[in-house]
Design a protein around this motif. Structure first.
Motif, PDB file in Angstrom:
ATOM      1  N   THR A 110       0.806  -1.249   0.207  1.00 41.50           N
ATOM      2  CA  THR A 110       0.063   0.122   0.101  1.00 41.50           C
ATOM      3  C   THR A 110       0.973   1.155   0.096  1.00 41.50           C
ATOM      4  O   THR A 110       2.143   1.246   0.272  1.00 41.50           O
ATOM      5  CB  THR A 110      -1.020  -0.038   1.220  1.00 41.50           C
ATOM      6  OG1 THR A 110      -0.103   0.167   2.328  1.00 41.50           O
ATOM      7  CG2 THR A 110      -1.768  -1.110   1.426  1.00 41.50           C
ATOM      8  N   ASP A 111       0.331   2.398  -0.329  1.00 44.14           N
ATOM      9  CA  ASP A 111       1.092   3.817  -0.395  1.00 44.14           C
ATOM     10  C   ASP A 111       1.437   3.940   1.035  1.00 44.14           C
ATOM     11  O   ASP A 111       2.494   4.406   1.135  1.00 44.14           O
ATOM     12  CB  ASP A 111       0.200   4.661  -0.928  1.00 44.14           C
ATOM     13  CG  ASP A 111      -1.394   4.726  -0.242  1.00 44.14           C
ATOM     14  OD1 ASP A 111      -1.473   4.181   0.785  1.00 44.14           O
ATOM     15  OD2 ASP A 111      -2.004   5.501  -0.908  1.00 44.14           O
ATOM     16  N   ARG A 112       0.806   3.803   2.269  1.00 43.69           N
ATOM     17  CA  ARG A 112       1.431   3.552   3.620  1.00 43.69           C
ATOM     18  C   ARG A 112       2.438   2.888   3.910  1.00 43.69           C
ATOM     19  O   ARG A 112       3.167   3.446   4.494  1.00 43.69           O
ATOM     20  CB  ARG A 112       0.159   3.410   4.485  1.00 43.69           C
ATOM     21  CG  ARG A 112       0.544   3.760   6.185  1.00 43.69           C
ATOM     22  CD  ARG A 112      -0.574   3.426   6.930  1.00 43.69           C
ATOM     23  NE  ARG A 112      -0.440   3.878   8.177  1.00 43.69           N
ATOM     24  CZ  ARG A 112       0.461   3.152   9.299  1.00 43.69           C
ATOM     25  NH1 ARG A 112       0.923   2.183   8.949  1.00 43.69           N
ATOM     26  NH2 ARG A 112       0.728   3.703  10.472  1.00 43.69           N
ATOM     27  N   ASP A 113       2.550   1.598   3.438  1.00 42.78           N
ATOM     28  CA  ASP A 113       3.557   0.616   3.471  1.00 42.78           C
ATOM     29  C   ASP A 113       4.945   1.192   3.026  1.00 42.78           C
ATOM     30  O   ASP A 113       6.116   1.412   3.500  1.00 42.78           O
ATOM     31  CB  ASP A 113       3.439  -0.614   2.699  1.00 42.78           C
ATOM     32  CG  ASP A 113       2.332  -1.582   3.264  1.00 42.78           C
ATOM     33  OD1 ASP A 113       1.934  -1.406   4.814  1.00 42.78           O
ATOM     34  OD2 ASP A 113       1.590  -2.329   2.632  1.00 42.78           O
ATOM     35  N   ILE A 114       4.901   1.843   1.745  1.00 43.34           N
ATOM     36  CA  ILE A 114       5.734   2.584   1.137  1.00 43.34           C
ATOM     37  C   ILE A 114       6.334   3.686   2.130  1.00 43.34           C
ATOM     38  O   ILE A 114       7.681   3.739   2.428  1.00 43.34           O
ATOM     39  CB  ILE A 114       5.463   3.213  -0.347  1.00 43.34           C
ATOM     40  CG1 ILE A 114       5.161   1.793  -1.126  1.00 43.34           C
ATOM     41  CG2 ILE A 114       6.710   3.785  -0.759  1.00 43.34           C
ATOM     42  CD1 ILE A 114       4.848   2.261  -2.421  1.00 43.34           C
ATOM     43  N   MET A 166      10.515   5.602   5.843  1.00 39.00           N
ATOM     44  CA  MET A 166      10.804   6.205   7.036  1.00 39.00           C
ATOM     45  C   MET A 166      11.511   5.469   8.004  1.00 39.00           C
ATOM     46  O   MET A 166      12.732   5.574   8.706  1.00 39.00           O
ATOM     47  CB  MET A 166       9.723   6.633   7.714  1.00 39.00           C
ATOM     48  CG  MET A 166       9.784   7.473   8.886  1.00 39.00           C
ATOM     49  SD  MET A 166       9.893   6.685  10.682  1.00 39.00           S
ATOM     50  CE  MET A 166       8.381   5.838  10.380  1.00 39.00           C
ATOM     51  N   LEU A 167      11.303   4.025   8.259  1.00 41.10           N
ATOM     52  CA  LEU A 167      11.684   3.250   9.203  1.00 41.10           C
ATOM     53  C   LEU A 167      13.073   2.678   8.852  1.00 41.10           C
ATOM     54  O   LEU A 167      13.998   2.338   9.626  1.00 41.10           O
ATOM     55  CB  LEU A 167      10.706   2.096   9.580  1.00 41.10           C
ATOM     56  CG  LEU A 167       9.426   2.632  10.333  1.00 41.10           C
ATOM     57  CD1 LEU A 167       8.490   1.139  10.382  1.00 41.10           C
ATOM     58  CD2 LEU A 167       9.671   2.809  11.698  1.00 41.10           C
ATOM     59  N   ASN A 168      13.254   2.479   7.695  1.00 35.01           N
ATOM     60  CA  ASN A 168      14.368   1.884   7.072  1.00 35.01           C
ATOM     61  C   ASN A 168      15.665   2.976   6.775  1.00 35.01           C
ATOM     62  O   ASN A 168      16.953   2.574   6.430  1.00 35.01           O
ATOM     63  CB  ASN A 168      14.342   0.957   5.837  1.00 35.01           C
ATOM     64  CG  ASN A 168      13.636  -0.208   6.246  1.00 35.01           C
ATOM     65  OD1 ASN A 168      14.151  -0.985   7.000  1.00 35.01           O
ATOM     66  ND2 ASN A 168      12.403  -0.458   5.776  1.00 35.01           N
ATOM     67  N   GLN A 169      15.221   4.219   6.528  1.00 34.90           N
ATOM     68  CA  GLN A 169      15.885   5.445   6.012  1.00 34.90           C
ATOM     69  C   GLN A 169      16.743   4.912   4.895  1.00 34.90           C
ATOM     70  O   GLN A 169      17.893   5.360   4.809  1.00 34.90           O
ATOM     71  CB  GLN A 169      16.927   5.899   7.400  1.00 34.90           C
ATOM     72  CG  GLN A 169      16.140   6.139   8.444  1.00 34.90           C
ATOM     73  CD  GLN A 169      16.806   6.755   9.642  1.00 34.90           C
ATOM     74  OE1 GLN A 169      18.138   6.768   9.709  1.00 34.90           O
ATOM     75  NE2 GLN A 169      16.195   7.106  10.750  1.00 34.90           N
ATOM     76  N   ALA A 177       9.572  -4.941  -2.685  1.00 33.80           N
ATOM     77  CA  ALA A 177       8.171  -5.406  -2.576  1.00 33.80           C
ATOM     78  C   ALA A 177       8.252  -6.488  -1.429  1.00 33.80           C
ATOM     79  O   ALA A 177       7.536  -6.638  -0.436  1.00 33.80           O
ATOM     80  CB  ALA A 177       7.355  -5.758  -3.476  1.00 33.80           C
ATOM     81  N   ALA A 178       9.292  -7.471  -1.569  1.00 29.40           N
ATOM     82  CA  ALA A 178       9.471  -8.512  -0.821  1.00 29.40           C
ATOM     83  C   ALA A 178       9.716  -8.262   0.739  1.00 29.40           C
ATOM     84  O   ALA A 178       9.208  -8.866   1.638  1.00 29.40           O
ATOM     85  CB  ALA A 178      10.538  -9.471  -1.287  1.00 29.40           C
ATOM     86  N   GLU A 179      10.391  -7.040   0.839  1.00 30.24           N
ATOM     87  CA  GLU A 179      10.718  -6.773   2.328  1.00 30.24           C
ATOM     88  C   GLU A 179       9.488  -6.118   2.886  1.00 30.24           C
ATOM     89  O   GLU A 179       9.110  -6.463   4.178  1.00 30.24           O
ATOM     90  CB  GLU A 179      11.399  -5.523   2.262  1.00 30.24           C
ATOM     91  CG  GLU A 179      12.929  -5.884   1.757  1.00 30.24           C
ATOM     92  CD  GLU A 179      13.836  -4.827   1.525  1.00 30.24           C
ATOM     93  OE1 GLU A 179      14.477  -4.277   2.801  1.00 30.24           O
ATOM     94  OE2 GLU A 179      14.174  -4.273   0.483  1.00 30.24           O
ATOM     95  N   ILE A 180       8.210  -5.673   2.055  1.00 32.78           N
ATOM     96  CA  ILE A 180       7.094  -5.379   2.682  1.00 32.78           C
ATOM     97  C   ILE A 180       6.344  -6.468   2.970  1.00 32.78           C
ATOM     98  O   ILE A 180       5.530  -6.500   4.119  1.00 32.78           O
ATOM     99  CB  ILE A 180       6.265  -4.191   1.802  1.00 32.78           C
ATOM    100  CG1 ILE A 180       6.987  -3.143   1.340  1.00 32.78           C
ATOM    101  CG2 ILE A 180       4.914  -3.895   2.214  1.00 32.78           C
ATOM    102  CD1 ILE A 180       7.065  -1.981   2.438  1.00 32.78           C
TER     103      ILE A 180
END
Length: 169
Positions: free
Chosen positions: A49-53, A58-61, A69-72
């Motif tokens: 989702t757009d929020r996932d992106i 932000m979290l991974n900087q 996508a696999a990381e999400i």
């Protein structure tokens, strides 16, 4: 009413190896907020989702092209139903899982489409969908119940972001 009567079928997809820059581009170019992740057989593995992106960046900087996508989807619980499932079953799943979109599959588990809150609302009451007035086909009460649950505020992390970053060092 079955899911296949209201689902969106022109769904853009990505592969697990797709970088988030490309996935965000798919969203922008196709005016959507979610992209299913499928394997080479078109079997859904997850959804970005757009929020996932935004949260991943932000979290991974890291820049979006450095994230996939696999990381999400690695710890994601895929919410899906088959296109002959009833709308009520789909609404129940959305409510129980707290999701705004459900992937729809064919009998062979390949991607058939997606049902979003917008799709459901377009068939609720006397809604207008894509410029055409729809007949009242879905009762308001189950839709409102699902919307209240899915849209409810969730608990925020107890630590402020700056403190979380210090703790991760």
């Amino acid at each position: 009413m079955n899911i296949n009567e209201i689902m969106s079928i022109d769904v853009k997809t990505c592969m697990p190896s797709s970088n988030l820059q490309d996935v965000a581009g798919l969203m922008w170019n196709n005016d959507c907020g979610a992209i299913p992740v499928v394997n080479e057989l078109n079997i859904p593995l997850g959804i970005v989702t757009d929020r996932d992106i935004a949260m991943a960046a932000m979290l991974n900087q890291k820049p979006l092209w450095a994230l996939t996508a696999a990381e999400i989807i690695q710890n994601q619980n895929l919410c899906s139903c088959q296109q002959n499932n009833s709308l009520q079953e789909c609404l129940n799943m959305m409510k129980e899982e707290g999701v705004r979109r459900v992937i729809v599959t064919n009998a062979d588990d390949t991607l058939a489409g997606i049902v979003s809150i917008g799709d459901v609302l377009a068939f609720t009451g006397n809604s207008i969908s894509r410029g055409k007035k729809q007949a009242a086909q879905i009762k308001h009460e189950p839709v409102l119940s699902m919307l209240k649950h899915v849209s409810a505020h969730r608990m925020q992390p107890q630590q402020p972001l700056a403190q979380m970053e210090k703790n991760s060092e």
